[in-house]
Design an enzyme around this catalytic site. Structure first.
Site, PDB file in Angstrom:
ATOM      1  N   ILE A  21       0.834  -1.203   0.000  1.00 49.50           N
ATOM      2  CA  ILE A  21       0.000   0.000   0.000  1.00 49.50           C
ATOM      3  C   ILE A  21       0.868   1.252   0.000  1.00 49.50           C
ATOM      4  CG2 ILE A  21      -1.677   1.319   1.352  1.00 49.50           C
ATOM      5  CD1 ILE A  21      -2.808  -1.383   2.324  1.00 49.50           C
ATOM      6  N   ASP A  63      14.172   2.867  10.328  1.00 56.75           N
ATOM      7  CA  ASP A  63      13.486   1.960  11.235  1.00 56.75           C
ATOM      8  C   ASP A  63      12.561   2.813  12.090  1.00 56.75           C
ATOM      9  OD1 ASP A  63      12.636   0.289  13.272  1.00 56.75           O
ATOM     10  OD2 ASP A  63      14.582  -0.654  13.586  1.00 56.75           O
ATOM     11  N   ASN A  90       2.620   4.495   7.585  1.00 61.43           N
ATOM     12  CA  ASN A  90       2.096   3.261   7.021  1.00 61.43           C
ATOM     13  C   ASN A  90       2.933   2.022   7.370  1.00 61.43           C
ATOM     14  OD1 ASN A  90       0.587   1.714   4.719  1.00 61.43           O
ATOM     15  ND2 ASN A  90       2.753   1.553   4.169  1.00 61.43           N
ATOM     16  N   TYR A 155      -0.603  -7.883  17.079  1.00 60.42           N
ATOM     17  CA  TYR A 155      -0.972  -7.040  15.938  1.00 60.42           C
ATOM     18  C   TYR A 155      -2.266  -6.297  16.232  1.00 60.42           C
ATOM     19  CZ  TYR A 155      -1.779  -5.769  11.029  1.00 60.42           C
ATOM     20  OH  TYR A 155      -1.992  -5.078   9.854  1.00 60.42           O
ATOM     21  N   LYS A 159      -2.738  -2.217  16.343  1.00 62.35           N
ATOM     22  CA  LYS A 159      -3.624  -1.519  15.413  1.00 62.35           C
ATOM     23  C   LYS A 159      -4.809  -0.877  16.130  1.00 62.35           C
ATOM     24  CE  LYS A 159      -1.455  -2.118  11.502  1.00 62.35           C
ATOM     25  NZ  LYS A 159      -0.912  -0.972  10.746  1.00 62.35           N
ATOM     26  N   THR A 193      -0.632  -7.881  -0.453  1.00 61.57           N
ATOM     27  CA  THR A 193       0.659  -7.226  -0.262  1.00 61.57           C
ATOM     28  C   THR A 193       1.632  -8.261   0.294  1.00 61.57           C
ATOM     29  OG1 THR A 193       0.281  -6.619   2.055  1.00 61.57           O
ATOM     30  CG2 THR A 193      -0.559  -5.095   0.372  1.00 61.57           C
TER      31      THR A 193
END
Length: 278
Positions: A21, A63, A90, A155, A159, A193
């Protein structure tokens, strides 16, 4: 129509911009006439990304989990282009995790996926505010940070934090007198992706391409949307809305957490989700 910050001559920075993306967004920004900086890891990956993007591109190995790297990135962009108008935070990783999994995996995911967004905004926003011109901050979240399905808790936690931070950022910016910078949360669907490929070499029918996702993002920015909730070839927006509403309903109805995946609620959720197609 385009967002006021996405005009020829403006400057865009995309973290995690060497693939997926991020790369698709960098290409679109360049096509709109913006000067683009791509930040990512791997000199070879960055060189390939620059060749694919074309135009006036700066690449900086970064990083995002390291504050010093982000500060060096901001300084390089300011030195080369004078400042930043569009910031797309992103960069993300998904190595997998478990509740009792290695602490190192949790630390790395949260450092990149969450703190890379938080610190990225904190490093770049003072300069963006000082420019006193239209600006744009896009944080890449995930549906996994909203409905938090079982399977990859680190994760999901990261998020979910991105969602909360982006909401707080948008509130902060709209309360600043004369501020023309807007914040937005990109919530991709199933996108083919490198992060989501899972060893596959061909795009699954259900997935969108990164280019479709970025096209939808730009259309949503034109409308002024904060929540850029992307569908894909398998899940429609009405079904996403049902899933999100059910997740919120766990609290309201005092159901067990993640009741969508609880055997005692399978039939109830299926009936509720069916309303998306009616």
């Amino acid at each position: 129509m385009t967002h006021a910050a996405l005009v020829p001559g403006a400057v865009a920075v995309v973290t995690g911009g060497a693939s997926g993306i991020g790369l698709a967004a960098a290409k679109r920004f360049a096509a709109l006439g913006l000067k683009v900086c791509v930040a990512d890891l791997g000199a070879d990956r960055l060189a390939k990304a620059a060749a694919a993007i074309g135009g006036e591109v700066l690449t900086v190995e970064t990083d995002v989990s390291r504050l010093g790297d982000l500060e060096a990135l901001e300084a390089r962009v300011r030195e080369r282009f004078g400042g930043v108008d569009a910031l797309m935070l992103n960069a993300g990783i998904q190595p997998g995790s478990g509740i009792l999994g290695p602490a190192e995996a949790w630390d790395r995911v949260i450092a990149v996926n969450l703190m890379g967004v938080v610190r990225g905004a904190q490093v770049f926003l003072p300069g963006m505010l000082a420019r006193e011109r239209p600006g744009l901050v896009i944080a890449t979240g995930s549906k996994q940070g909203i409905t938090t399905p079982p399977g990859d808790p680190a994760y999901n936690v990261a998020k979910a934090g991105v969602k909360v931070f982006a909401e707080a950022l948008a509130h902060d910016l709209r309360g600043r007198e004369g501020c023309a910078i807007s914040a937005h949360l990109l919530i991709p669907g199933f996108v083919f992706t490198p992060l989501a490929a899972g060893g596959r070499t061909e795009k699954p029918e259900a997935a969108w391409t990164p280019e479709q996702t970025v096209d939808f993002m730009l259309e949503s920015l034109d409308r002024g949307d904060f929540y850029i909730l992307c569908p894909d070839n398998d899940v429609s927006r009405p079904l996403d809305e049902r899933r999100i509403a059910w997740a919120a309903g766990d609290i309201i109805e005092n159901r067990p957490p993640l009741s969508r995946w609880h055997p005692d609620y399978a039939e109830a959720f299926a009936a509720f989700a069916k309303g998306a197609a009616d």
